[in-house]
Design a protein around this motif. Structure first.
Motif, PDB file in Angstrom:
ATOM      1  N   ILE A  35       0.836  -1.197   0.000  1.00 13.62           N
ATOM      2  CA  ILE A  35       0.000   0.000   0.000  1.00 13.62           C
ATOM      3  C   ILE A  35       0.876   1.255   0.000  1.00 13.62           C
ATOM      4  N   GLY A  36       1.956   1.225   0.772  1.00 12.86           N
ATOM      5  CA  GLY A  36       2.891   2.353   0.785  1.00 12.86           C
ATOM      6  C   GLY A  36       3.546   2.562  -0.568  1.00 12.86           C
ATOM      7  N   ARG A  37       3.925   1.465  -1.243  1.00 13.86           N
ATOM      8  CA  ARG A  37       4.533   1.583  -2.575  1.00 13.86           C
ATOM      9  C   ARG A  37       3.543   2.129  -3.592  1.00 13.86           C
ATOM     10  N   ILE A  38       2.284   1.741  -3.474  1.00 12.23           N
ATOM     11  CA  ILE A  38       1.280   2.243  -4.403  1.00 12.23           C
ATOM     12  C   ILE A  38       1.110   3.749  -4.234  1.00 12.23           C
ATOM     13  N   PHE A  39       1.120   4.248  -2.988  1.00 14.28           N
ATOM     14  CA  PHE A  39       1.024   5.686  -2.766  1.00 14.28           C
ATOM     15  C   PHE A  39       2.251   6.417  -3.309  1.00 14.28           C
ATOM     16  N   VAL A  40       3.425   5.835  -3.164  1.00 19.77           N
ATOM     17  CA  VAL A  40       4.642   6.446  -3.704  1.00 19.77           C
ATOM     18  C   VAL A  40       4.580   6.491  -5.224  1.00 19.77           C
ATOM     19  N   ILE A  41       4.133   5.415  -5.847  1.00 20.49           N
ATOM     20  CA  ILE A  41       4.013   5.366  -7.302  1.00 20.49           C
ATOM     21  C   ILE A  41       2.988   6.386  -7.782  1.00 20.49           C
ATOM     22  N   LEU A  42       1.859   6.494  -7.101  1.00 17.54           N
ATOM     23  CA  LEU A  42       0.833   7.460  -7.482  1.00 17.54           C
ATOM     24  C   LEU A  42       1.347   8.891  -7.364  1.00 17.54           C
ATOM     25  N   PHE A  43       2.042   9.196  -6.275  1.00 15.61           N
ATOM     26  CA  PHE A  43       2.598  10.535  -6.100  1.00 15.61           C
ATOM     27  C   PHE A  43       3.639  10.845  -7.165  1.00 15.61           C
ATOM     28  N   ALA A  44       4.511   9.891  -7.468  1.00 14.40           N
ATOM     29  CA  ALA A  44       5.529  10.104  -8.491  1.00 14.40           C
ATOM     30  C   ALA A  44       4.898  10.278  -9.864  1.00 14.40           C
ATOM     31  N   PHE A  45       3.847   9.525 -10.161  1.00 15.52           N
ATOM     32  CA  PHE A  45       3.156   9.663 -11.436  1.00 15.52           C
ATOM     33  C   PHE A  45       2.525  11.047 -11.568  1.00 15.52           C
ATOM     34  N   LEU A  46       1.861  11.509 -10.526  1.00 11.35           N
ATOM     35  CA  LEU A  46       1.234  12.833 -10.574  1.00 11.35           C
ATOM     36  C   LEU A  46       2.274  13.945 -10.684  1.00 11.35           C
ATOM     37  N   ALA A  47       3.399  13.797  -9.988  1.00 11.55           N
ATOM     38  CA  ALA A  47       4.460  14.805 -10.088  1.00 11.55           C
ATOM     39  C   ALA A  47       5.054  14.825 -11.494  1.00 11.55           C
ATOM     40  N   ALA A  48       5.256  13.654 -12.087  1.00 12.86           N
ATOM     41  CA  ALA A  48       5.796  13.589 -13.445  1.00 12.86           C
ATOM     42  C   ALA A  48       4.818  14.174 -14.451  1.00 12.86           C
ATOM     43  N   CYS A  49       3.535  13.917 -14.296  1.00 10.68           N
ATOM     44  CA  CYS A  49       2.532  14.482 -15.205  1.00 10.68           C
ATOM     45  C   CYS A  49       2.449  15.987 -15.063  1.00 10.68           C
ATOM     46  N   PHE A  50       2.559  16.486 -13.845  1.00  9.66           N
ATOM     47  CA  PHE A  50       2.516  17.931 -13.637  1.00  9.66           C
ATOM     48  C   PHE A  50       3.708  18.606 -14.298  1.00  9.66           C
ATOM     49  N   LEU A  51       4.894  18.037 -14.141  1.00 13.63           N
ATOM     50  CA  LEU A  51       6.082  18.606 -14.753  1.00 13.63           C
ATOM     51  C   LEU A  51       6.019  18.506 -16.272  1.00 13.63           C
ATOM     52  N   ALA A  52       5.556  17.390 -16.801  1.00 11.67           N
ATOM     53  CA  ALA A  52       5.411  17.255 -18.253  1.00 11.67           C
ATOM     54  C   ALA A  52       4.371  18.227 -18.787  1.00 11.67           C
ATOM     55  N   GLY A  53       3.307  18.459 -18.046  1.00 17.42           N
ATOM     56  CA  GLY A  53       2.311  19.444 -18.439  1.00 17.42           C
ATOM     57  C   GLY A  53       2.887  20.849 -18.480  1.00 17.42           C
ATOM     58  N   MET A  54       3.753  21.176 -17.521  1.00 17.47           N
ATOM     59  CA  MET A  54       4.405  22.483 -17.528  1.00 17.47           C
ATOM     60  C   MET A  54       5.303  22.633 -18.749  1.00 17.47           C
ATOM     61  N   ILE A  55       6.010  21.591 -19.121  1.00 16.54           N
ATOM     62  CA  ILE A  55       6.896  21.646 -20.281  1.00 16.54           C
ATOM     63  C   ILE A  55       6.084  21.803 -21.562  1.00 16.54           C
ATOM     64  N   ILE A  56       4.981  21.094 -21.670  1.00 14.96           N
ATOM     65  CA  ILE A  56       4.132  21.210 -22.859  1.00 14.96           C
ATOM     66  C   ILE A  56       3.535  22.609 -22.960  1.00 14.96           C
ATOM     67  N   VAL A  57       3.077  23.155 -21.852  1.00  8.75           N
ATOM     68  CA  VAL A  57       2.515  24.506 -21.865  1.00  8.75           C
ATOM     69  C   VAL A  57       3.589  25.523 -22.238  1.00  8.75           C
ATOM     70  N   ALA A  58       4.802  25.358 -21.736  1.00 11.25           N
ATOM     71  CA  ALA A  58       5.889  26.272 -22.092  1.00 11.25           C
ATOM     72  C   ALA A  58       6.212  26.169 -23.582  1.00 11.25           C
ATOM     73  N   ALA A  59       6.166  24.956 -24.133  1.00 13.29           N
ATOM     74  CA  ALA A  59       6.444  24.791 -25.564  1.00 13.29           C
ATOM     75  C   ALA A  59       5.337  25.404 -26.417  1.00 13.29           C
ATOM     76  N   VAL A  60       4.096  25.260 -25.981  1.00 15.61           N
ATOM     77  CA  VAL A  60       2.982  25.826 -26.743  1.00 15.61           C
ATOM     78  C   VAL A  60       2.981  27.353 -26.654  1.00 15.61           C
ATOM     79  N   LEU A  61       3.310  27.881 -25.498  1.00 15.89           N
ATOM     80  CA  LEU A  61       3.274  29.328 -25.301  1.00 15.89           C
ATOM     81  C   LEU A  61       4.601  30.013 -25.606  1.00 15.89           C
ATOM     82  N   TYR A  62       5.575  29.295 -26.169  1.00 22.04           N
ATOM     83  CA  TYR A  62       6.882  29.900 -26.432  1.00 22.04           C
ATOM     84  C   TYR A  62       6.802  31.113 -27.358  1.00 22.04           C
ATOM     85  N   PRO A  63       6.015  31.078 -28.442  1.00 21.04           N
ATOM     86  CA  PRO A  63       5.930  32.295 -29.263  1.00 21.04           C
ATOM     87  C   PRO A  63       5.370  33.491 -28.486  1.00 21.04           C
TER      88      PRO A  63
END
Length: 83
Positions: A4-32
């Motif tokens: 159960i602890g590993r599942i929470f760690v995996i879920l938190f890491a997945f959400l953090a990675a998605c948030f960071l990837a979302g920031m990178i995509i938004v920066a790439a779209v808004l670069y102009p």
């Protein structure tokens, strides 16, 4: 209990990675818009909305493949960096 602890760690890491990837995509779209030196500053509320949608769409599209990989690696006790 450790699973159960590993599942929470995996879920938190997945959400953090998605948030960071979302920031990178938004920066790439808004670069102009950002690179335009003559323009006014970007509205922070609009940037937050775009970032939220980027995070939601990216995590939605990445959820199933990531879930399959997590289930396979947890089922077979694969702890390799390459996995």
């Amino acid at each position: 209990m450790a699973l159960i602890g590993r599942i929470f760690v995996i879920l938190f890491a997945f959400l953090a990675a998605c948030f960071l990837a979302g920031m990178i995509i938004v920066a790439a779209v808004l670069y102009p818009e950002i690179s335009d030196l003559g323009g006014a500053p970007i509205d922070q509320d609009a940037l937050n909305v775009v970032l939220g949608f980027g995070f939601i769409f990216l995590s939605g599209f990445a959820l199933l493949p990531a879930l399959v990989v997590v289930l396979i690696t947890e089922a077979f006790n694969i702890r390799s960096v390459l996995a």
